[in-house]
Design a protein around this motif. Structure first.
Motif, PDB file in Angstrom:
ATOM      1  N   TYR A   1       0.845  -1.202   0.000  1.00  0.00           N
ATOM      2  CA  TYR A   1       0.000   0.000   0.000  1.00  0.00           C
ATOM      3  C   TYR A   1       0.877   1.248   0.000  1.00  0.00           C
ATOM      4  O   TYR A   1       0.611   2.227  -0.710  1.00  0.00           O
ATOM      5  CB  TYR A   1      -0.916   0.029   1.227  1.00  0.00           C
TER       6      TYR A   1
ATOM      7  N   HIS B   1      -0.035   5.191  -0.881  1.00  0.00           N
ATOM      8  CA  HIS B   1      -0.997   5.409   0.192  1.00  0.00           C
ATOM      9  C   HIS B   1      -0.269   5.673   1.507  1.00  0.00           C
ATOM     10  O   HIS B   1       0.883   5.274   1.687  1.00  0.00           O
ATOM     11  CB  HIS B   1      -1.931   4.215   0.321  1.00  0.00           C
TER      12      HIS B   1
ATOM     13  N   LEU C   1      -7.660  -2.923  -2.676  1.00  0.00           N
ATOM     14  CA  LEU C   1      -7.848  -1.513  -2.992  1.00  0.00           C
ATOM     15  C   LEU C   1      -9.118  -1.302  -3.801  1.00  0.00           C
ATOM     16  O   LEU C   1      -9.815  -0.289  -3.628  1.00  0.00           O
ATOM     17  CB  LEU C   1      -6.629  -0.970  -3.747  1.00  0.00           C
TER      18      LEU C   1
END
Length: 342
Positions: A32, A37, A335
């Motif tokens: 991630y 992110h 996601l």
């Protein structure tokens, strides 16, 4: 996107040896983060990721009920304080951790890597939670808890780039067993298969510390470990697993229970090593018959499969498994769930 990952204390994230769930949390955190992110981890002491970390509890799998209540209160306090700071809360720990945010619009994913308490799902669903999706690591695992709520199957993952393939091994190359040396994992069957086929067997895993399984180890495993044909390698770290798995003819997976997933299967496949597994739990979902391994029902079928496994192309084995179970593939599936939760 701001993502909070939660893992139970007991084993740090990432683990050095045993701890498949904790390793999974670490891989998601790093992937991630790599995709841009902002990741925060809430996990046991000594945990570490590229993003921000809050630690709580103790790294002790036998910690007391009082200690677990203290941990629960801490998570509730933290989520109450910071719940509006995250877009997504991805929980790999106890379902009760999510209690303070059930009515909050923050997106919530509750992920299971083992059998689910259907009673807990029914109780939590009476709160009519907002934006909560349940995921489990196989269709079999989903079936244990899918009594209420919104469920998806999302398989477990590993980073296939961390594993190296050996495209060919000798016909007499060792077989391998990897996992906890508990009775339900079937290492005694692996020993019988190795002896029946005149193969060396490498055994990697933790010696059990529960009384029943320790007695099983002392009575049914240890007497057969001779250092020549039946070789105990100890608990293996990632580098060691890689080293042995890629040199093995096949990984034996003779489980005696309904395994929710079985990370060791895809670790073997990542090395190009096919898996011979009993058809229980998720095995038929993980092994692609004749491509990444062979699915069998009895010890005699497993014995016969040892000769057949040499016809599996180890390069194709790795590539087919990678397309289905690599961390990049599975993280994007999560996601997509995050994006479509509302």
């Amino acid at each position: 996107m701001k993502i909070l990952l939660i893992a139970d204390p007991g084993i740090p994230v990432p683990p050095e040896f045993y701890g498949g769930h904790e390793r999974l949390v670490y891989l998601f955190a790093e992937e991630y983060q790599r995709l841009g992110h902002q990741v925060t981890l809430l996990a046991g002491p000594e945990s570490s990721i590229s993003g921000k970390v809050y630690t709580f509890g103790r790294n002790d799998l036998k910690r007391s009920k009082i200690q677990k209540i203290r941990e629960l209160i801490y998570v509730w306090y933290l989520l109450t304080l910071k719940r509006n700071q995250f877009d997504v809360i991805h929980n790999f720990g106890r379902l009760l951790y999510l209690l303070p945010v059930l009515k909050n619009p923050v997106k919530k994913i509750m992920t299971y890597g083992r059998g689910v308490s259907a009673n807990g799902i029914q109780k939590i669903s009476t709160f009519n939670p907002k934006n909560l999706i349940f995921t489990a690591c196989s269709n079999y695992c989903v079936s244990t808890g899918n009594v209420a709520g919104n469920w998806r199957t999302v398989y477990n993952a590993i980073n296939f780039s961390d594993y190296f393939i050996q495209k060919q091994v000798l016909k007499e190359a060792p077989l391998m067993f990897l996992g906890r040396l508990d009775k339900i994992k079937g290492v005694h069957t692996a020993i019988k298969v190795a002896k029946a086929t005149n193969h060396t067997l490498w055994i990697g895993g933790n010696i059990p510390d529960t009384l029943d399984n320790y007695q099983y180890y002392k009575q049914e495993i240890e007497p057969y470990i001779d250092g020549k044909q039946i070789i105990y390698l100890g608990a293996l770290n990632n580098v060691q697993k890689n080293q042995y798995l890629r040199k093995a003819k096949a990984l034996l997976f003779p489980i005696e229970w309904n395994e929710p997933f079985g990370l060791v299967m895809i670790e073997a496949m990542a090395c190009g090593t096919p898996v011979i597994g009993f058809k229980k739990g998720s095995v038929a979902e993980v092994i692609e018959e004749g491509i990444t391994g062979l699915i069998v029902n009895t010890i005699n079928e497993m014995i016969n499969a040892v000769d057949k496994v040499v016809f599996i192309d180890r390069y194709i084995c790795k590539k087919r498994a990678e397309a289905k179970f690599d961390i990049k593939v599975i993280a994007r599936q999560y996601l997509n769930i995050f994006d479509n939760t509302h």
